[in-house]
Structures are given as structure tokens and as C-alpha cells.
Design a protein around this motif. Structure first.
Motif, PDB file in Angstrom:
ATOM      1  N   UNK A  35      37.096 -21.572  39.527  1.00  0.00           N
ATOM      2  CA  UNK A  35      37.430 -22.166  40.818  1.00  0.00           C
ATOM      3  C   UNK A  35      38.938 -22.372  40.956  1.00  0.00           C
ATOM      4  N   UNK A  90      24.840 -27.857  34.993  1.00  0.00           N
ATOM      5  CA  UNK A  90      25.511 -27.027  33.992  1.00  0.00           C
ATOM      6  C   UNK A  90      25.851 -27.831  32.755  1.00  0.00           C
ATOM      7  N   UNK A 119      33.327 -22.708  34.712  1.00  0.00           N
ATOM      8  CA  UNK A 119      33.166 -22.643  36.169  1.00  0.00           C
ATOM      9  C   UNK A 119      34.374 -23.270  36.866  1.00  0.00           C
ATOM     10  N   UNK A 120      34.825 -24.396  36.333  1.00  0.00           N
ATOM     11  CA  UNK A 120      35.962 -25.084  36.971  1.00  0.00           C
ATOM     12  C   UNK A 120      37.222 -24.215  36.909  1.00  0.00           C
ATOM     13  N   UNK A 121      37.381 -23.459  35.821  1.00  0.00           N
ATOM     14  CA  UNK A 121      38.552 -22.571  35.720  1.00  0.00           C
ATOM     15  C   UNK A 121      38.441 -21.384  36.679  1.00  0.00           C
ATOM     16  N   UNK A 159      21.757 -24.496  38.455  1.00  0.00           N
ATOM     17  CA  UNK A 159      23.160 -24.406  38.886  1.00  0.00           C
ATOM     18  C   UNK A 159      23.753 -25.783  39.170  1.00  0.00           C
ATOM     19  N   UNK A 160      22.863 -26.765  39.327  1.00  0.00           N
ATOM     20  CA  UNK A 160      23.325 -28.140  39.566  1.00  0.00           C
ATOM     21  C   UNK A 160      23.474 -28.932  38.271  1.00  0.00           C
ATOM     22  N   UNK A 189      30.363 -25.697  32.609  1.00  0.00           N
ATOM     23  CA  UNK A 189      31.033 -26.404  33.703  1.00  0.00           C
ATOM     24  C   UNK A 189      32.546 -26.223  33.615  1.00  0.00           C
ATOM     25  N   UNK A 190      33.054 -26.280  32.402  1.00  0.00           N
ATOM     26  CA  UNK A 190      34.498 -26.080  32.184  1.00  0.00           C
ATOM     27  C   UNK A 190      34.898 -24.675  32.641  1.00  0.00           C
TER      28      UNK A 190
END
Lengths: 105, 105, 105, 105
Positions: free
Chosen positions: D68, D56, D64-66, D53-54, D61-62
Motif C-alpha cells: 500500500x 491477516x 500488505x502495508x508495504x 482478508x479481514x 499484514x506488514x
């Protein structure tokens, strides 16, 4: 539905009626209550390693089991309100999963 | 545990073993999967009024029932991994609730 | 990222380091903590009507605002751990939403 | 509230008004939408180890950022609807946390 699950569901309905809670037990509200209980389960595990989550001490295991009971209670309440047979639906969903996730030989 | 619930739980275990998923099915991970399914249930209801949530059309009701099956599936998987008897724990929790939330006469 | 948001994020990091909590603050664990806080927000609203949720009393509004702060705190912690600029990502996502959900004339 | 956060919040309000979505954006409904987005974040991490999970990959990651960004969007919408200043409330909550969780010397 199995007789024992049906009995629990009926008792939960009676419990709600006696307290005049049926008015609050719409599927929408019950889905919120269910996820709140699911989060209490998640909270028990959030700072644990995978291994620690498999080796809970007696007291925490008891608390975890009650959170799971609460999730099951709301699941049965929603099933009852929407006239869903949770057991047969689950068996149906498992058959779908069998075809969706094929076993690699 | 009722025989039919036990049968579902055993089938779920076999399903996971066959796919080599047992390694991922720690209580921690399963609690995350469970809340993700609970959220899919919530999503169905988020923009509906209370009344609309009580009167789902056939297709949406079917989808909702499958989300509930998924929640039940993960609930049984966690129970199995932690050696919790979900049915008897639920009956026990309901007895506690009886004393916590007294009926007003 | 705006200076004030950056300042909060830096303070949160320092807060975690001082308490030796960085070891627990993996994105996986933080996502669990975040959803647990989100559920505490949901809990405030679960038995309320839509209208009641718009007219909270002072005390409950204060509690609700703190749940929201907790969600924001974990959101910033995950952003920091994954090196995501939450502000610019949000602006980027809003531009995507503009094209996904067209305004009806 | 910082100017840049205020700008995002105002743009989100305008976005909702243009689409006639304000009628659905009660705090109750928005809390459901927020937790549904939080669950999509959780889903990314549910079968990963803490270490995975650290680390990605770019594409995940992209995504995940969306997720968030979506959580932040709903957080700002609720803040606006309840007239909460998210930034100052967060700073206030952090001060409370400082006294609740003392640093061990």
C-alpha cells in the motif's frame, strides 16, 4: 499455433493495419490495454461473493465474455508483435507448472 | 472451440482437480489471479521506451512469453468455469469491433 | 497520520456506513476496486507517448486527477479496514528503499 | 496539501533525482508502476475468502502495508509530475460522490 487461433491473430493484425493502428500497437502500449481490459473483468466481480461470481445472469455473463474476448485479443496482438507462439508457450509453461506444483499423494 | 485450445483447457482443469484447487478457482478469484499476471507483463515494460519494448533480449522475451502463458491459462480457466467458448466469443466480439470502429477511406 | 488525511479517512468511513456499503468493503473487495481505478488511470495513458502523458489538456488532466482521487479513496478505505497508518508505513517503506537503492557517487 | 503529505512528496522527488530516475518517471510509466504495485496487493488476497482478508496474520499484514505504501508513493509521484494536489482533488471527488450516490432514507 492452431489454425483457428492463427486465423484470429491474422484478422486482428489486418484490422489494426486497416485503421492505421499498428503505430500504437507496441508491446508496451498493448500491455497497458490488456490490463485495462483485465480490470474491466475484475470490476464485474468486485462486489460479488464467490458464489455470485459463479452464477451470473445471462446479460452479465455476456458482458463478462466480451471482456474476456478483449483480453484474448490483446494477448494475441502482443504475441504477434513479439513473434511468440502463444499456444506452444502455454503448453511449455504448463509442463513447468507440473514440476513446480507437485501433486500430494 | 478449436481442438487444441479445448485440449489445453481440459488439461488445466485436470491440473487443478489433482491439486484440489478447484475450490479456489471461482471466477472472482481467477479474475484476480489473471490481473496479477497481467501486471507482471506490464512490469516488464514499465521503464522501457516503446522501441525497447519491441526489441527484447532473448531472456526477457522468454520471461514475457511465460507471463502471457499465465494470462492465457487463467483466461481459459475462467472460460471453463463460466462455460464460455472463448474462441467463438472472440470472433463475435471482433465482428462488433468491425462495426464500432469503421475504416476511414 | 496527518490530521487532514485522518479527516478524509473518517469521512470515507461515514460515507460507506450511511450507504450500508461497509458489508462490501472487505480488504479483498477493496483491492479489486482499487486496481480497477488504477486501470482507469492506465487507460488514459495507454496510447499516448511519454511526452504526451506529460502534457495533458485541461479536461483530461481533470479526469486523470479524479481517477487518482479514486485510487487514494480505496487506499484509505483499505488502510482503515486493516488498521494501517498509511502515512507512517510510507515513511517506513521509504527508509527501506533508501537502503535498497543506493545512490551511485 | 497537508504539510506531512507535501514532505513525503518532496522527499520522493529528491529520492528520484539523486538516482537519476526522473527521466523514467513520466506519468505514463508511473501509471504502469502503480498498477503493478496494486496487483501485488491483489495477489495477497486472491485465494483468501473475504473473512480471511479481514484477519491477516502479522507478517502478511506488514507485507500488505508495504504494498500500500508503494501504491501511495507512485500516486504522489504522478501527482507531483502532473502538478495535481491529491488531497484537495480527493475532497472534491468525495463531494461529487455525495451527489452521485444518494443516501436512501
Amino acid at each position: 499455433m492452431s489454425d483457428s487461433v492463427k486465423k484470429i491473430s491474422d484478422d486482428l493484425k489486418e484490422f489494426a493495419i486497416k485503421r492505421d493502428w499498428e503505430q500504437f500497437h507496441t508491446p508496451k502500449n498493448l500491455s497497458m490495454a490488456l490490463i485495462a481490459e483485465a480490470a474491466e473483468l475484475v470490476e464485474h466481480f468486485q462486489w460479488l461473493t464467490a458464489e455470485q461470481s459463479q452464477a451470473l445472469k445471462d446479460e452479465q455473463l455476456k458482458e463478462v465474455s466480451y471482456e474476456m474476448a478483449d483480453i484474448f485479443i490483446y494477448l494475441l496482438r502482443i504475441s504477434e508483435q513479439l513473434d511468440i507462439d502463444l499456444m506452444s508457450t502455454t503448453i511449455e509453461k504448463m509442463a513447468i507448472n507440473e514440476t513446480r506444483f507437485l501433486v500430494k499423494k
